[in-house]
Design a protein around this motif. Structure first.
Motif, mmCIF file in Angstrom:
data_model
loop_
_atom_site.group_PDB
_atom_site.id
_atom_site.type_symbol
_atom_site.label_atom_id
_atom_site.label_comp_id
_atom_site.label_asym_id
_atom_site.label_seq_id
_atom_site.Cartn_x
_atom_site.Cartn_y
_atom_site.Cartn_z
ATOM 1 N N LEU A 1 36.776 49.720 30.695
ATOM 2 C CA LEU A 1 36.804 48.819 31.727
ATOM 3 C C LEU A 1 35.777 48.804 32.759
ATOM 4 C CD1 LEU A 1 40.517 47.839 32.224
ATOM 5 C CD2 LEU A 1 38.936 46.434 31.063
ATOM 6 N N ILE A 2 35.715 50.372 33.082
ATOM 7 C CA ILE A 2 34.634 50.497 34.042
ATOM 8 C C ILE A 2 33.131 50.147 33.550
ATOM 9 C CG2 ILE A 2 33.348 52.223 35.371
ATOM 10 C CD1 ILE A 2 36.323 53.565 35.990
ATOM 11 N N LEU A 3 32.993 50.480 32.226
ATOM 12 C CA LEU A 3 31.811 50.357 31.770
ATOM 13 C C LEU A 3 31.375 48.651 31.656
ATOM 14 C CD1 LEU A 3 31.529 53.148 29.196
ATOM 15 C CD2 LEU A 3 30.302 52.909 31.106
ATOM 16 N N PRO B 1 31.109 42.003 38.287
ATOM 17 C CA PRO B 1 29.875 42.748 38.849
ATOM 18 C C PRO B 1 30.223 44.301 39.312
ATOM 19 C CG PRO B 1 30.382 40.968 40.390
ATOM 20 C CD PRO B 1 31.791 41.116 39.382
ATOM 21 N N TYR B 2 31.467 44.481 39.445
ATOM 22 C CA TYR B 2 31.937 45.813 40.483
ATOM 23 C C TYR B 2 32.160 46.885 39.688
ATOM 24 C CZ TYR B 2 31.975 41.821 43.647
ATOM 25 O OH TYR B 2 31.854 40.428 44.369
ATOM 26 N N LYS B 3 32.259 46.861 38.425
ATOM 27 C CA LYS B 3 32.369 48.537 37.705
ATOM 28 C C LYS B 3 33.978 48.960 38.036
ATOM 29 C CE LYS B 3 27.613 49.420 37.388
ATOM 30 N NZ LYS B 3 26.614 50.590 37.794
ATOM 31 N N GLN B 4 34.931 48.003 37.992
ATOM 32 C CA GLN B 4 36.285 48.347 38.538
ATOM 33 C C GLN B 4 37.094 48.673 37.275
ATOM 34 O OE1 GLN B 4 36.911 44.529 40.406
ATOM 35 N NE2 GLN B 4 37.535 45.952 42.282
ATOM 36 N N THR C 1 39.524 47.938 45.277
ATOM 37 C CA THR C 1 38.565 48.901 45.662
ATOM 38 C C THR C 1 37.307 49.033 44.735
ATOM 39 O OG1 THR C 1 39.787 50.689 44.481
ATOM 40 C CG2 THR C 1 40.321 50.440 46.801
ATOM 41 N N VAL C 2 36.283 49.701 45.378
ATOM 42 C CA VAL C 2 35.218 49.941 44.444
ATOM 43 C C VAL C 2 34.859 51.294 44.787
ATOM 44 C CG1 VAL C 2 34.268 47.645 43.967
ATOM 45 C CG2 VAL C 2 33.442 49.109 46.174
ATOM 46 N N PRO D 1 25.107 51.287 46.953
ATOM 47 C CA PRO D 1 25.169 50.770 45.481
ATOM 48 C C PRO D 1 26.599 51.266 44.818
ATOM 49 C CG PRO D 1 23.291 52.347 45.689
ATOM 50 C CD PRO D 1 23.874 52.324 47.047
ATOM 51 N N LEU D 2 26.712 50.713 43.868
ATOM 52 C CA LEU D 2 28.061 51.103 43.091
ATOM 53 C C LEU D 2 27.721 52.468 42.607
ATOM 54 C CD1 LEU D 2 29.116 47.800 41.493
ATOM 55 C CD2 LEU D 2 30.365 48.917 43.258
ATOM 56 N N ALA D 3 28.700 53.129 42.171
ATOM 57 C CA ALA D 3 28.611 54.590 41.507
ATOM 58 C C ALA D 3 28.228 54.411 40.218
ATOM 59 C CB ALA D 3 29.877 55.479 41.933
#
Length: 177
Positions: free
Chosen positions: A152-154, A158-161, A170-171, A24-26
């Motif tokens: 931007l991360i928030l 769909p990738y929280k980049q 990257t992710v 899962p994404l962090a």
């Protein structure tokens, strides 16, 4: 009734989700904590190294701004600025290229992965990521740049980049226990 649009997947298109099969994404809180740890890991030695470069002189004098700007101690503060950039960018790029983790990410069970296949980023992607992450913050925007990256991360779906992730493709994912 028209058919539903295909599911979004990856950069610039539709198709399978590139995160399929990856951890899962962090969570943003863990990413922030890891970043603070990494910042301290580099900042503390730099604070000690900065003493002979007189980096604290400007903040301890009561001179006006023009005198502070004009007194670069024969260029030593500029040299120290370059050392700082090399330290932060180098630490991040080398650590991420080696195992996909800085020490902060390792301690918080996170890693950086290439979006397309989940592999450890190669040095070129790690350097791009590190430059976009650190250079603006170290040169001009120490408060605004990290805040912009966090927003931007928030907000990124769909990738929280952050911009650094987008630039390097990257992710940040969790590491299975």
């Amino acid at each position: 009734m028209p058919p539903p649009p295909p599911q979004y997947g990856g950069y610039g298109g539709y198709g399978a989700d590139p995160l399929a099969g990856m951890p899962p994404l962090a969570e943003p809180v863990r990413r922030i904590a890891a970043r603070v740890l990494d910042w301290l890991i580099v900042a503390i030695p730099l604070a000690i190294i900065g003493i002979p470069f007189h980096i604290y002189e400007r903040v301890t004098r009561n001179d006006d701004w023009n005198n502070a700007v004009n007194s670069f101690n024969g260029g030593s503060q500029l040299i120290f600025q370059l050392i700082t950039i090399v330290a932060y960018v180098g630490y991040d790029a080398v650590m991420v290229a080696q195992k996909g983790q800085t020490l902060g990410k390792k301690w918080l069970k996170l890693r950086v992965a290439m979006l397309n296949d989940g592999s450890t980023p190669p040095m070129n992607a790690s350097l791009v990521r590190a430059f976009v992450l650190w250079l603006p913050a170290l040169i001009c925007c120490a408060c605004l740049w990290p805040l912009l990256l966090l927003i931007l991360i928030l907000l990124d779906k769909p990738y929280k980049q952050g911009l650094h992730d987008k630039a390097a493709k990257t992710v940040v994912v969790t590491v299975p226990h």
